[in-house]
Design an enzyme around this catalytic site. Structure first.
Site, PDB file in Angstrom:
ATOM      1  N   GLU A  34       0.810  -1.228   0.000  1.00  0.00           N
ATOM      2  CA  GLU A  34       0.000   0.000   0.000  1.00  0.00           C
ATOM      3  C   GLU A  34       0.836   1.267   0.000  1.00  0.00           C
ATOM      4  OE1 GLU A  34      -2.653   0.171   3.355  1.00  0.00           O
ATOM      5  OE2 GLU A  34      -3.503  -1.809   2.965  1.00  0.00           O
ATOM      6  N   GLY A  35       2.150   1.165  -0.070  1.00  0.00           N
ATOM      7  CA  GLY A  35       3.001   2.340   0.061  1.00  0.00           C
ATOM      8  C   GLY A  35       3.289   2.718   1.502  1.00  0.00           C
TER       9      GLY A  35
END
Length: 341
Positions: A307-308
């Protein structure tokens, strides 16, 4: 920065890689000179000083500031998910994209904590790429077009790009990309991903081995991407390239985002000089990938979410580095004697 029409779409990508600018040496020198005058002993802020100089070099600002940081999440689905290689069904990809939109995911909270923008790109979630154990993920035109999409995703304007991804089964795809790019036993690039059990690990290892065997020793990085990659990996590779051409520093997240960056590294090891690797994931082969490319991650937090999230945590540190560099007083400003009196 759109790709021109040509007989061979990958030629456009190769030409752009050849055109990549280097760092702004004057900006880096200006940053070093200011750092030497700040009210602290030389080198006392350690890697924060290096980070400020890195941002200066790739942004072209001798006194760098980060005012528009962005986390860009690229989401895609993969036909290989049908092989039972993940602990979750492919439907979770869209459900998580909806969670991002609703503000309910971990990445949303990290963006709030560090004042980061967030954009999520849905890469045809209802049309998974083919099962890479049986067929190529793309033809050349579609792979290049997906890279171009990732390039255009940077066009909205940012001064620090943090890459993230979402895609059930994409650690399987990333493992195949790494194995084809860097060699070794394909199974050695396979890890538990989202928490797959022992039987799932066996299926995942078999899938990666089959995908790598199917492409028969292919060595061209773009062909490897085309044949065993995925849409989010292609789009992120395009985003990294576009950021370089626009002089935007990049923070790479974990195992899957690193696979996208590795495609460019395999084309030219200098292609990632504008990239910081935000963390080393708990996915075992991520450390191996970073070591293969000679990259030192900023953080080691035992994270493996994607998801970063690791990139977002690192962005908070990079923002802090530039704030310190820009906001601190110099010895002359503060009327403080330096070591020379």
């Amino acid at each position: 920065m759109s790709l021109s029409a040509s007989a061979l779409p990958f030629d456009d990508i190769r030409n752009l890689v050849r055109q990549m600018p280097g760092p702004d040496e004057e900006a880096m020198q200006e940053a070093r000179a200011r750092d030497a005058q700040l009210t602290k002993p030389a080198g006392s802020l350690g890697r924060l000083e290096e980070l400020a100089e890195w941002v200066a070099g790739w942004s072209g600002q001798g006194r760098p500031k980060i005012t528009r940081p962005l986390v860009a999440i690229f989401a895609a689905n993969h036909g290989v998910a049908a092989k039972g290689v993940s602990a979750f069904p492919a439907s979770v990809t869209r459900q998580m994209v909806e969670n991002f939109a609703a503000g309910g995911a971990a990445i949303n909270q990290l963006c709030i904590a560090h004042d980061l923008g967030l954009k999520v790109f849905d890469l045809a979630l209802d049309m998974p790429t083919p099962d890479i154990t049986e067929d190529d993920a793309f033809d050349e035109a579609n792979c290049a077009a997906t890279m171009a999409f990732g390039m255009e995703a940077v066009a909205g304007g940012t001064d620090l790009l943090c890459l993230g991804e979402m895609g059930i089964a994409n650690t399987t795809v990333a493992a195949a990309v790494f194995a084809a790019l860097f060699g070794g036993a394909p199974g050695d690039w396979v890890g538990p991903g989202t928490g797959v059990d022992a039987d799932g690990m066996a299926r995942k290892r078999a899938a990666v081995e089959a995908a790598v065997a199917r492409i028969g020793g292919e060595r061209d990085p773009l062909e490897i991407l085309r044949r065993v990659g995925g849409r989010e990996i292609a789009a992120m590779a395009g985003a990294v390239l576009a950021a370089r051409l626009q002089r935007i520093p990049v923070i790479v997240d974990g195992f899957v985002t690193t696979a996208a960056a590795a495609v460019l590294y395999a084309m030219d090891p200098a292609a990632l000089d504008h990239c910081l690797f935000g963390h080393v994931s708990a996915e075992p082969a991520h450390r191996r990938a970073l070591e293969t490319m000679g990259k030192t991650p900023l953080l080691d937090m035992g994270m493996r979410l994607g998801e970063g999230t690791g990139a977002a945590l690192a962005a908070g540190i990079v923002k802090a580095a530039t704030q310190v560099h820009d906001g601190m007083a110099t010895f002359a400003d503060a009327g403080v004697a330096d070591k020379d009196g």
